[in-house]
Design a protein around this motif. Structure first.
Motif, mmCIF file in Angstrom:
data_model
loop_
_atom_site.group_PDB
_atom_site.id
_atom_site.type_symbol
_atom_site.label_atom_id
_atom_site.label_comp_id
_atom_site.label_asym_id
_atom_site.label_seq_id
_atom_site.Cartn_x
_atom_site.Cartn_y
_atom_site.Cartn_z
ATOM 1 N N ALA A 52 8.055 7.683 8.411
ATOM 2 C CA ALA A 52 7.426 8.840 7.768
ATOM 3 C C ALA A 52 7.302 8.637 6.258
ATOM 4 C CB ALA A 52 8.223 10.105 8.081
ATOM 5 N N VAL A 53 8.341 8.093 5.636
ATOM 6 C CA VAL A 53 8.296 7.844 4.193
ATOM 7 C C VAL A 53 7.227 6.808 3.871
ATOM 8 C CG1 VAL A 53 9.592 6.870 2.249
ATOM 9 C CG2 VAL A 53 10.676 8.546 3.748
ATOM 10 N N GLN A 54 7.165 5.740 4.654
ATOM 11 C CA GLN A 54 6.178 4.687 4.387
ATOM 12 C C GLN A 54 4.770 5.205 4.616
ATOM 13 O OE1 GLN A 54 7.192 1.975 2.975
ATOM 14 N NE2 GLN A 54 5.183 1.040 2.794
ATOM 15 N N GLU A 55 4.579 6.110 5.579
ATOM 16 C CA GLU A 55 3.268 6.725 5.773
ATOM 17 C C GLU A 55 2.857 7.490 4.521
ATOM 18 O OE1 GLU A 55 3.932 9.057 9.283
ATOM 19 O OE2 GLU A 55 3.174 7.488 10.607
ATOM 20 N N ALA A 56 3.816 8.174 3.897
ATOM 21 C CA ALA A 56 3.528 8.918 2.668
ATOM 22 C C ALA A 56 3.157 7.966 1.533
ATOM 23 C CB ALA A 56 4.727 9.776 2.273
ATOM 24 N N VAL A 57 3.830 6.814 1.464
ATOM 25 C CA VAL A 57 3.514 5.818 0.431
ATOM 26 C C VAL A 57 2.088 5.303 0.629
ATOM 27 C CG1 VAL A 57 4.078 3.501 -0.415
ATOM 28 C CG2 VAL A 57 5.904 5.146 0.031
ATOM 29 N N VAL A 58 1.745 4.951 1.854
ATOM 30 C CA VAL A 58 0.394 4.447 2.147
ATOM 31 C C VAL A 58 -0.636 5.528 1.826
ATOM 32 C CG1 VAL A 58 -1.168 3.710 4.009
ATOM 33 C CG2 VAL A 58 1.127 2.720 3.812
ATOM 34 N N ALA A 59 -0.360 6.767 2.179
ATOM 35 C CA ALA A 59 -1.295 7.866 1.889
ATOM 36 C C ALA A 59 -1.463 8.062 0.384
ATOM 37 C CB ALA A 59 -0.801 9.156 2.542
ATOM 38 N N ALA A 60 -0.378 7.889 -0.372
ATOM 39 C CA ALA A 60 -0.467 8.023 -1.829
ATOM 40 C C ALA A 60 -1.349 6.931 -2.412
ATOM 41 C CB ALA A 60 0.932 7.978 -2.443
ATOM 42 N N TYR A 61 -1.175 5.696 -1.950
ATOM 43 C CA TYR A 61 -2.037 4.604 -2.420
ATOM 44 C C TYR A 61 -3.494 4.876 -2.056
ATOM 45 C CZ TYR A 61 1.666 1.468 -4.005
ATOM 46 O OH TYR A 61 2.701 0.899 -4.687
ATOM 47 N N ASP A 62 -3.733 5.321 -0.833
ATOM 48 C CA ASP A 62 -5.099 5.623 -0.407
ATOM 49 C C ASP A 62 -5.713 6.720 -1.266
ATOM 50 O OD1 ASP A 62 -4.878 3.691 1.566
ATOM 51 O OD2 ASP A 62 -4.533 5.140 3.197
ATOM 52 N N ALA A 63 -4.916 7.740 -1.597
ATOM 53 C CA ALA A 63 -5.415 8.833 -2.436
ATOM 54 C C ALA A 63 -5.720 8.335 -3.841
ATOM 55 C CB ALA A 63 -4.391 9.965 -2.482
ATOM 56 N N ALA A 64 -4.893 7.448 -4.374
ATOM 57 C CA ALA A 64 -5.130 6.897 -5.712
ATOM 58 C C ALA A 64 -6.403 6.058 -5.721
ATOM 59 C CB ALA A 64 -3.934 6.066 -6.158
ATOM 60 N N VAL A 65 -6.608 5.268 -4.693
ATOM 61 C CA VAL A 65 -7.808 4.430 -4.598
ATOM 62 C C VAL A 65 -9.046 5.318 -4.478
ATOM 63 C CG1 VAL A 65 -9.022 2.747 -3.151
ATOM 64 C CG2 VAL A 65 -6.595 2.431 -3.678
ATOM 65 N N ALA A 66 -8.946 6.389 -3.696
ATOM 66 C CA ALA A 66 -10.084 7.297 -3.541
ATOM 67 C C ALA A 66 -10.387 8.026 -4.846
ATOM 68 C CB ALA A 66 -9.796 8.308 -2.426
ATOM 69 N N ALA A 67 -9.355 8.333 -5.624
ATOM 70 C CA ALA A 67 -9.557 9.050 -6.884
ATOM 71 C C ALA A 67 -10.191 8.163 -7.947
ATOM 72 C CB ALA A 67 -8.234 9.609 -7.391
ATOM 73 N N ASP A 68 -9.856 6.868 -7.936
ATOM 74 C CA ASP A 68 -10.382 5.954 -8.947
ATOM 75 C C ASP A 68 -10.491 4.554 -8.345
ATOM 76 O OD1 ASP A 68 -11.059 4.433 -11.145
ATOM 77 O OD2 ASP A 68 -9.395 5.113 -12.384
ATOM 78 N N PRO A 69 -11.671 4.219 -7.805
ATOM 79 C CA PRO A 69 -11.835 2.917 -7.155
ATOM 80 C C PRO A 69 -11.528 1.732 -8.075
ATOM 81 C CG PRO A 69 -13.648 4.358 -6.552
ATOM 82 C CD PRO A 69 -12.867 5.059 -7.623
ATOM 83 N N ALA A 70 -11.803 1.850 -9.356
ATOM 84 C CA ALA A 70 -11.498 0.752 -10.274
ATOM 85 C C ALA A 70 -9.983 0.538 -10.355
ATOM 86 C CB ALA A 70 -12.060 1.044 -11.662
ATOM 87 N N PHE A 71 -9.243 1.618 -10.405
ATOM 88 C CA PHE A 71 -7.786 1.517 -10.410
ATOM 89 C C PHE A 71 -7.306 0.944 -9.080
ATOM 90 C CE2 PHE A 71 -3.621 3.525 -9.479
ATOM 91 C CZ PHE A 71 -2.871 2.891 -10.463
ATOM 92 N N GLY A 72 -7.991 1.290 -8.007
ATOM 93 C CA GLY A 72 -7.643 0.764 -6.693
ATOM 94 C C GLY A 72 -7.688 -0.749 -6.645
ATOM 95 N N GLY A 73 -8.604 -1.352 -7.393
ATOM 96 C CA GLY A 73 -8.677 -2.804 -7.446
ATOM 97 C C GLY A 73 -7.449 -3.420 -8.100
ATOM 98 N N THR A 74 -6.827 -2.686 -9.029
ATOM 99 C CA THR A 74 -5.643 -3.228 -9.711
ATOM 100 C C THR A 74 -4.378 -3.106 -8.869
ATOM 101 O OG1 THR A 74 -5.103 -1.147 -10.834
ATOM 102 C CG2 THR A 74 -6.625 -2.660 -11.971
ATOM 103 N N ILE A 75 -4.426 -2.248 -7.859
ATOM 104 C CA ILE A 75 -3.235 -2.068 -7.017
ATOM 105 C C ILE A 75 -3.467 -2.547 -5.584
ATOM 106 C CG2 ILE A 75 -2.281 -0.163 -8.382
ATOM 107 C CD1 ILE A 75 -3.369 1.730 -6.162
ATOM 108 N N ALA A 76 -4.489 -3.342 -5.397
ATOM 109 C CA ALA A 76 -4.839 -3.799 -4.043
ATOM 110 C C ALA A 76 -3.679 -4.530 -3.376
ATOM 111 C CB ALA A 76 -6.079 -4.680 -4.085
ATOM 112 N N ASP A 77 -2.960 -5.367 -4.134
ATOM 113 C CA ASP A 77 -1.821 -6.092 -3.554
ATOM 114 C C ASP A 77 -0.738 -5.121 -3.079
ATOM 115 O OD1 ASP A 77 -3.072 -8.479 -4.042
ATOM 116 O OD2 ASP A 77 -1.886 -8.967 -5.828
ATOM 117 N N LEU A 78 -0.450 -4.128 -3.910
ATOM 118 C CA LEU A 78 0.585 -3.153 -3.543
ATOM 119 C C LEU A 78 0.155 -2.326 -2.337
ATOM 120 C CD1 LEU A 78 1.623 -1.938 -7.106
ATOM 121 C CD2 LEU A 78 2.849 -3.512 -5.598
ATOM 122 N N THR A 79 -1.120 -1.961 -2.301
ATOM 123 C CA THR A 79 -1.638 -1.193 -1.161
ATOM 124 C C THR A 79 -1.508 -2.006 0.126
ATOM 125 O OG1 THR A 79 -3.199 -0.090 -2.637
ATOM 126 C CG2 THR A 79 -3.677 0.012 -0.286
#
Length: 117
Positions: A52-79
């Motif tokens: 459940a915690v890891q699902e929340a982490v993945v959802a947070a990364y997905d939300a960050a990528v959706a909010a700012d696709p350019a920022f999503g490129g900088t965190i692609a490895d972490l995602t």
């Protein structure tokens, strides 16, 4: 002194034995695997909470990528790492059900890095 015979009907010992057997049967039906120890059950519960915690982490990364696709490129490895970890946890906990909580909403603006922390 004479001993009186047991009264006719249902003997008390048989009633107690039957009640105890029924209680054991019901307890075995609710515990899942009858050969499972309390330690194993606790470990499975911890693993399900980790899913459940890891699902929340993945959802947070997905939300960050959706909010700012350019920022999503900088965190692609972490995602990707978060998604891989979630897949491994789900494989280790096949009984864990996906969380039904809504994904977090990422804030607008440059505060995405702080929000992910």
């Amino acid at each position: 002194m004479s001993v009186s015979p047991a009264p006719a009907g249902f003997p008390r010992r048989r009633l107690l034995a039957g009640t105890a057997g029924l209680a054991l049967l019901l307890a075995g039906c609710t515990s899942g695997d009858p050969g499972q120890t309390a330690q194993e059950t606790a470990a499975q519960d911890r693993l399900a909470r980790q899913v459940a915690v890891q699902e929340a982490v993945v959802a947070a990364y997905d939300a960050a990528v959706a909010a700012d696709p350019a920022f999503g490129g900088t965190i692609a490895d972490l995602t990707g790492q978060a998604q891989e970890q979630l897949a491994r946890l789900r494989a280790a906990a096949p009984g864990a059900t996906p969380s039904s909580s809504a994904p977090p909403a990422a804030p607008a603006g440059d505060d995405l890095r702080a929000w992910l922390r």
